[in-house]
Design an enzyme around this catalytic site. Structure first.
Site, PDB file in Angstrom:
ATOM      1  CE  LYS A  44      -0.265   0.195   5.054  1.00 13.47           C
ATOM      2  NZ  LYS A  44      -1.139   0.233   6.239  1.00 13.47           N
ATOM      3  NE  ARG A 142      -6.217   1.075  11.585  1.00 16.36           N
ATOM      4  CZ  ARG A 142      -4.971   0.801  11.193  1.00 16.36           C
ATOM      5  NH1 ARG A 142      -4.007   1.688  11.376  1.00 16.36           N
ATOM      6  NH2 ARG A 142      -4.673  -0.360  10.629  1.00 16.36           N
ATOM      7  CG  HIS A 174      -3.654  -4.044  12.004  1.00 17.81           C
ATOM      8  ND1 HIS A 174      -2.763  -4.664  11.163  1.00 17.81           N
ATOM      9  CD2 HIS A 174      -3.066  -2.880  12.366  1.00 17.81           C
ATOM     10  CE1 HIS A 174      -1.693  -3.909  11.013  1.00 17.81           C
ATOM     11  NE2 HIS A 174      -1.842  -2.821  11.742  1.00 17.81           N
ATOM     12  NE  ARG A 230      -2.890  -7.348   7.479  1.00 18.48           N
ATOM     13  CZ  ARG A 230      -3.501  -7.796   8.578  1.00 18.48           C
ATOM     14  NH1 ARG A 230      -4.062  -8.996   8.611  1.00 18.48           N
ATOM     15  NH2 ARG A 230      -3.574  -7.044   9.657  1.00 18.48           N
ATOM     16  CE1 TYR A 276      12.748  32.146   2.840  1.00 13.01           C
ATOM     17  CE2 TYR A 276      12.354  29.782   2.912  1.00 13.01           C
ATOM     18  CZ  TYR A 276      12.351  30.978   2.216  1.00 13.01           C
ATOM     19  OH  TYR A 276      11.952  31.007   0.900  1.00 13.01           O
ATOM     20  CB  CYS A 323      13.643  25.896   1.866  1.00 11.66           C
ATOM     21  SG  CYS A 323      14.731  26.934   2.871  1.00 11.66           S
ATOM     22  CG  ASP A 325      11.689  23.744  -4.170  1.00 10.76           C
ATOM     23  OD1 ASP A 325      10.947  22.825  -4.532  1.00 10.76           O
ATOM     24  OD2 ASP A 325      11.326  24.938  -4.097  1.00 10.76           O
TER      25      ASP A 325
END
Length: 385
Positions: A44, A142, A174, A230, A276, A323, A325
């Site tokens: 997944k 869940r 689970h 699993r 920054y 930052c 990038d």
């Protein structure tokens, strides 16, 4: 060689290298722990960031019997790639087209009556019998049928099985605390699951698989293996229980390496603020290295002034804020030039940082570090494909 790689990548400044042989190896390790039980490799989330189809194929080559995904589109993408192995998809919202799953021979995990009714309706429309696996909530609170909803789900499954629209192929649940194998919930959930299995058997379902073990349980709670385990994270070589042991403790090999090439290096004086808001200030004359990789690539901003990297065989820490990038590294007097490799994380075999190291400095888990890597990062696959 560096120029050849950059040419193949179209000049991409950062990338992920995925070791498919490591994935195959890890499946072998998990199979040894599973004993006679089958292994479902969970792929997944784009195989936890490693690439859905290549990782699935590597897992099958390593001996996995099943593949597991959360969302139906992931299962359909596996089928579109020509993968015919059994696949289970288990997380669906109202409105999903179950007919596509039925026609593709995908097992559908069902946690509620509304969903099994929707699957049965789709089966009638397609004229084919749907394969479903019932999910019971044994304590995670869940996804899964909980308390009085569980017998209602079993009754609905009986009704649809009787008219031939469904075949119940399995039952699963689970763990909540599998990474703490002595936690009392681990035993309690096994007992509740055993009750749920008996409920299915009394209902007359011809079960093919019963499964509850994730990576941690596969490695540390062998009595919970049932017919199939699993694992997810461990498939990719990362430890699901770092407080007990790292990857090497379980003979796992991390499959992902994240790296970039320096773009700019510069000498700056003492007292120079970096990135920054100047949250990092140089203490002496030093060399700064600009690394073209940031939070748009999956580098956590929380790694500002914390994230470890490997440059020239030596470890350094990000200087100042991450930052979108890029980020900056203060390397002192180390001779670094544009194009030199900066490794964010990998196997750790070369002394460099690992995904677990990044998880620890950003107060998260290694799952998130690898799964959050951006799709704009090219994936380079090594090993047999």
């Amino acid at each position: 060689m560096r120029d050849q790689v950059q040419s193949l990548l179209g000049g991409a400044p950062a990338r992920l290298v995925i070791d498919l042989d490591a994935i195959a190896h890890n499946i072998g390790v998990l199979q040894r722990h599973a004993g006679d039980a089958m292994v479902m490799a969970v792929v997944k989330g784009d195989a936890y960031g490693h690439g859905l189809v290549p990782s699935a194929r590597a897992a099958l080559r390593g001996g996995a019997h099943w593949l597991g995904v959360a969302q139906l589109q992931e299962a359909l993408d596996l089928r579109a790639a020509g993968i015919t192995a059994p696949v289970l998809s288990w997380l669906h919202a109202p409105g999903v087209d179950f007919g596509k799953a039925i026609e593709a021979g995908i097992d559908i995990g069902v946690p509620a009556v509304w969903e099994i009714d929707a699957v049965a309706a789709a089966a009638r429309r397609t004229g084919r019998t749907a394969r479903v696996q019932l999910k019971v909530d044994t304590g995670l609170a869940r996804n899964g049928a909980f308390g009085p909803d569980w017998p209602l789900l079993v009754e609905a499954a009986q009704r649809h099985t009787a008219d031939g629209t469904l075949k119940v192929t399995g039952v699963f649940t689970h763990f909540a605390f599998a990474d703490l194998p002595h936690h009392p919930t681990v035993q309690a959930q096994q007992l509740r699951f055993a009750d749920a299995v008996r409920d299915c058997e009394r209902a007359g379902f011809d079960l093919e698989v019963r499964h509850m073990s994730n990576s941690a349980a596969t490695l540390m709670t062998p009595q919970a293996a049932w017919d199939m385990v699993r694992p997810g994270l461990a498939v990719y070589g990362l430890s699901p229980a770092p407080d007990i042991g790292g990857s090497s403790r379980f003979d796992l090999i991390p499959a992902m390496t994240m790296s970039a090439n320096a773009t700019v290096t510069k000498r700056v004086p003492p007292g120079q603020g970096v990135s920054y808001c100047h949250t990092y200030v140089t203490s002496r004359e030093t060399t700064l290295v600009d690394v073209p990789c940031g939070y748009a690539d999956g580098v956590p901003r929380a790694a500002s002034s914390k994230g470890p990297v490997l440059i020239g065989g030596k470890r350094f820490t990000i200087a100042g804020r991450v930052c979108m990038d890029q980020f900056v590294v203060d390397v002192g007097d180390l001779p670094v030039q544009a194009g030199d490799e900066v490794v964010l994380f990998g196997s750790g075999a070369d002394g460099g940082p690992t995904a677990q190291d990044w998880a620890e400095v950003t107060d998260t888990i290694s799952y998130e570090i690898v799964a959050r890597t951006s799709s704009r990062l090219p994936r380079i696959y090594r090993g047999e494909q």
